[in-house]
Design a protein around this motif. Structure first.
Motif, PDB file in Angstrom:
ATOM      1  N   LEU A  39       3.948  10.329  -9.677  1.00 12.77           N
ATOM      2  CA  LEU A  39       2.570  10.886 -10.505  1.00 12.77           C
ATOM      3  C   LEU A  39       2.219  11.991 -10.794  1.00 12.77           C
ATOM      4  N   LEU A  40       1.454  12.324  -9.622  1.00 12.70           N
ATOM      5  CA  LEU A  40       0.802  13.593  -9.873  1.00 12.70           C
ATOM      6  C   LEU A  40       1.345  14.516  -9.662  1.00 12.70           C
ATOM      7  N   GLU A  41       2.604  14.306  -9.130  1.00 13.56           N
ATOM      8  CA  GLU A  41       3.257  15.391  -9.002  1.00 13.56           C
ATOM      9  C   GLU A  41       4.090  15.831 -10.387  1.00 13.56           C
ATOM     10  N   ILE A  42       4.188  14.823 -11.155  1.00 17.98           N
ATOM     11  CA  ILE A  42       4.700  15.403 -12.632  1.00 17.98           C
ATOM     12  C   ILE A  42       3.306  15.612 -13.336  1.00 17.98           C
ATOM     13  N   GLU A  43       1.911  14.772 -13.241  1.00 19.58           N
ATOM     14  CA  GLU A  43       1.419  14.927 -14.390  1.00 19.58           C
ATOM     15  C   GLU A  43       1.066  17.621 -13.751  1.00 19.58           C
ATOM     16  N   ARG A  62       0.921  -1.318   0.232  1.00 17.38           N
ATOM     17  CA  ARG A  62      -0.414   0.167  -0.015  1.00 17.38           C
ATOM     18  C   ARG A  62       0.712   1.487   0.282  1.00 17.38           C
ATOM     19  N   GLN A  63       2.189   1.209   1.111  1.00 14.56           N
ATOM     20  CA  GLN A  63       2.739   2.312   0.962  1.00 14.56           C
ATOM     21  C   GLN A  63       3.494   2.586  -0.307  1.00 14.56           C
ATOM     22  N   TRP A  64       3.807   1.655  -1.445  1.00 13.63           N
ATOM     23  CA  TRP A  64       4.303   1.339  -2.297  1.00 13.63           C
ATOM     24  C   TRP A  64       3.619   2.536  -3.658  1.00 13.63           C
ATOM     25  N   TYR A  65       2.126   1.997  -3.704  1.00 12.55           N
ATOM     26  CA  TYR A  65       0.809   2.265  -4.101  1.00 12.55           C
ATOM     27  C   TYR A  65       1.011   3.770  -3.905  1.00 12.55           C
ATOM     28  N   GLU A  66       1.247   4.302  -2.482  1.00 14.10           N
ATOM     29  CA  GLU A  66       1.115   5.549  -2.200  1.00 14.10           C
ATOM     30  C   GLU A  66       1.898   6.375  -2.609  1.00 14.10           C
ATOM     31  N   ARG A  67       3.145   5.884  -2.870  1.00 14.27           N
ATOM     32  CA  ARG A  67       4.327   6.757  -3.056  1.00 14.27           C
ATOM     33  C   ARG A  67       3.841   7.116  -4.516  1.00 14.27           C
ATOM     34  N   LEU A  68       4.421   5.678  -5.384  1.00 12.94           N
ATOM     35  CA  LEU A  68       4.482   5.933  -6.604  1.00 12.94           C
ATOM     36  C   LEU A  68       2.667   7.032  -7.307  1.00 12.94           C
TER      37      LEU A  68
END
Length: 82
Positions: A72-76, A62-68
């Motif tokens: 992605l949101l930062e990149i967007e 879950r932590q890995w998912y949230e980090r990724l």
């Protein structure tokens, strides 16, 4: 195509400073395959994903998912540059 193969810097940044060990390419591929197969609304989603990753707990996945997702949101938003 996996997130890791598209942008290895995201994977490295996501694991920097993390308490869990870095994710190998094979673990990341298994994680992404499980994400695609297990519905988001499954109440046991993280347990089921972790079951396919012996070295990872449900909290790890879950932590890995949230980090990724955060990366992605930062990149967007344009926070990361290529």
């Amino acid at each position: 195509m996996s997130l890791q193969s598209r942008n290895p810097e995201i994977t490295a940044a996501a694991t920097a400073g993390a308490s869990a060990p870095a994710w190998s390419p094979a673990e990341n591929a298994a994680f992404e395959a499980a994400l695609a197969q297990i519905p988001e609304d499954d109440p046991d989603r993280w347990d089921k994903i972790a079951a396919g990753l012996p070295a990872k707990s449900p909290a790890d996945v879950r932590q890995w998912y949230e980090r990724l997702l955060g990366d992605l949101l930062e990149i967007e938003r344009g926070a990361h540059t290529a």
